[in-house]
Design a protein around this motif. Structure first.
Motif, PDB file in Angstrom:
ATOM      1  N   LEU A 153       0.834  -1.198   0.000  1.00  0.00           N
ATOM      2  CA  LEU A 153       0.000   0.000   0.000  1.00  0.00           C
ATOM      3  C   LEU A 153       0.872   1.254   0.000  1.00  0.00           C
ATOM      4  O   LEU A 153       0.610   2.210  -0.743  1.00  0.00           O
ATOM      5  N   GLU A 154       1.930   1.234   0.790  1.00  0.00           N
ATOM      6  CA  GLU A 154       2.857   2.365   0.839  1.00  0.00           C
ATOM      7  C   GLU A 154       3.519   2.592  -0.519  1.00  0.00           C
ATOM      8  O   GLU A 154       3.629   3.724  -0.987  1.00  0.00           O
ATOM      9  N   ALA A 155       3.945   1.509  -1.160  1.00  0.00           N
ATOM     10  CA  ALA A 155       4.607   1.626  -2.467  1.00  0.00           C
ATOM     11  C   ALA A 155       3.643   2.185  -3.521  1.00  0.00           C
ATOM     12  O   ALA A 155       4.031   3.022  -4.341  1.00  0.00           O
ATOM     13  N   ILE A 156       2.395   1.745  -3.488  1.00  0.00           N
ATOM     14  CA  ILE A 156       1.390   2.258  -4.423  1.00  0.00           C
ATOM     15  C   ILE A 156       1.177   3.745  -4.186  1.00  0.00           C
ATOM     16  O   ILE A 156       1.170   4.547  -5.131  1.00  0.00           O
ATOM     17  N   CYS A 157       0.999   4.128  -2.922  1.00  0.00           N
ATOM     18  CA  CYS A 157       0.775   5.537  -2.598  1.00  0.00           C
ATOM     19  C   CYS A 157       1.971   6.403  -2.979  1.00  0.00           C
ATOM     20  O   CYS A 157       1.795   7.515  -3.490  1.00  0.00           O
ATOM     21  N   ARG A 158       3.161   5.894  -2.747  1.00  0.00           N
ATOM     22  CA  ARG A 158       4.364   6.655  -3.102  1.00  0.00           C
ATOM     23  C   ARG A 158       4.427   6.866  -4.614  1.00  0.00           C
ATOM     24  O   ARG A 158       4.657   7.976  -5.080  1.00  0.00           O
ATOM     25  N   TYR A 159       4.199   5.797  -5.373  1.00  0.00           N
ATOM     26  CA  TYR A 159       4.315   5.897  -6.830  1.00  0.00           C
ATOM     27  C   TYR A 159       3.211   6.771  -7.432  1.00  0.00           C
ATOM     28  O   TYR A 159       3.466   7.545  -8.350  1.00  0.00           O
ATOM     29  N   LEU A 160       1.980   6.645  -6.902  1.00  0.00           N
ATOM     30  CA  LEU A 160       0.858   7.414  -7.455  1.00  0.00           C
ATOM     31  C   LEU A 160       0.682   8.773  -6.774  1.00  0.00           C
ATOM     32  O   LEU A 160      -0.211   9.529  -7.138  1.00  0.00           O
ATOM     33  N   ASP A 161       1.519   9.061  -5.775  1.00  0.00           N
ATOM     34  CA  ASP A 161       1.442  10.316  -5.033  1.00  0.00           C
ATOM     35  C   ASP A 161       0.020  10.542  -4.517  1.00  0.00           C
ATOM     36  O   ASP A 161      -0.650  11.517  -4.872  1.00  0.00           O
ATOM     37  N   CYS A 162      -0.437   9.592  -3.690  1.00  0.00           N
ATOM     38  CA  CYS A 162      -1.788   9.679  -3.149  1.00  0.00           C
ATOM     39  C   CYS A 162      -1.800   9.156  -1.718  1.00  0.00           C
ATOM     40  O   CYS A 162      -0.771   8.725  -1.198  1.00  0.00           O
ATOM     41  N   GLN A 163      -2.956   9.203  -1.093  1.00  0.00           N
ATOM     42  CA  GLN A 163      -3.151   8.712   0.262  1.00  0.00           C
ATOM     43  C   GLN A 163      -3.916   7.387   0.213  1.00  0.00           C
ATOM     44  O   GLN A 163      -4.657   7.138  -0.743  1.00  0.00           O
ATOM     45  N   PRO A 164      -3.780   6.537   1.252  1.00  0.00           N
ATOM     46  CA  PRO A 164      -4.534   5.289   1.271  1.00  0.00           C
ATOM     47  C   PRO A 164      -6.047   5.510   1.099  1.00  0.00           C
ATOM     48  O   PRO A 164      -6.722   4.708   0.451  1.00  0.00           O
ATOM     49  N   GLY A 165      -6.551   6.608   1.639  1.00  0.00           N
ATOM     50  CA  GLY A 165      -7.977   6.918   1.509  1.00  0.00           C
ATOM     51  C   GLY A 165      -8.395   7.233   0.080  1.00  0.00           C
ATOM     52  O   GLY A 165      -9.580   7.178  -0.247  1.00  0.00           O
ATOM     53  N   ASP A 166      -7.432   7.544  -0.781  1.00  0.00           N
ATOM     54  CA  ASP A 166      -7.737   7.747  -2.197  1.00  0.00           C
ATOM     55  C   ASP A 166      -7.959   6.409  -2.897  1.00  0.00           C
ATOM     56  O   ASP A 166      -8.595   6.349  -3.945  1.00  0.00           O
ATOM     57  N   LEU A 167      -7.423   5.349  -2.305  1.00  0.00           N
ATOM     58  CA  LEU A 167      -7.485   4.023  -2.917  1.00  0.00           C
ATOM     59  C   LEU A 167      -8.564   3.136  -2.315  1.00  0.00           C
ATOM     60  O   LEU A 167      -9.068   2.241  -2.992  1.00  0.00           O
ATOM     61  N   LEU A 168      -8.881   3.353  -1.053  1.00  0.00           N
ATOM     62  CA  LEU A 168      -9.822   2.492  -0.330  1.00  0.00           C
ATOM     63  C   LEU A 168     -10.969   3.319   0.234  1.00  0.00           C
ATOM     64  O   LEU A 168     -10.757   4.416   0.728  1.00  0.00           O
TER      65      LEU A 168
END
Length: 70
Positions: A48-63
């Motif tokens: 989750l951290e790697a996804i957020c870092r690469y997409l420059d977003c927060q976990p709440g943007d994904l879930l």
């Protein structure tokens, strides 16, 4: 399911292909596809951290939480 995965929406917003994200964060395209569809039981915080870092977003943007309709 009560947790909705919005990874496909964030990929579209960032104009990133699933293949590129999978390669950059070190998971298979198949596993990323399962994650995008919500067919996984869990996700590692490191992923989750790697996804957020690469997409420059927060976990709440994904879930998102969406109560089950009864």
């Amino acid at each position: 399911m009560s947790i909705v995965v919005n990874l496909d929406i964030m990929l579209a917003k960032r104009k990133v292909k699933s293949k590129d994200l999978a390669e950059q964060i070190g998971i298979t395209e198949a596993n990323l596809s399962l994650l995008k569809s919500g067919k996984v039981k869990g996700v590692r915080f490191a992923t989750l951290e790697a996804i957020c870092r690469y997409l420059d977003c927060q976990p709440g943007d994904l879930l998102a939480y969406q109560p089950d309709q009864e």
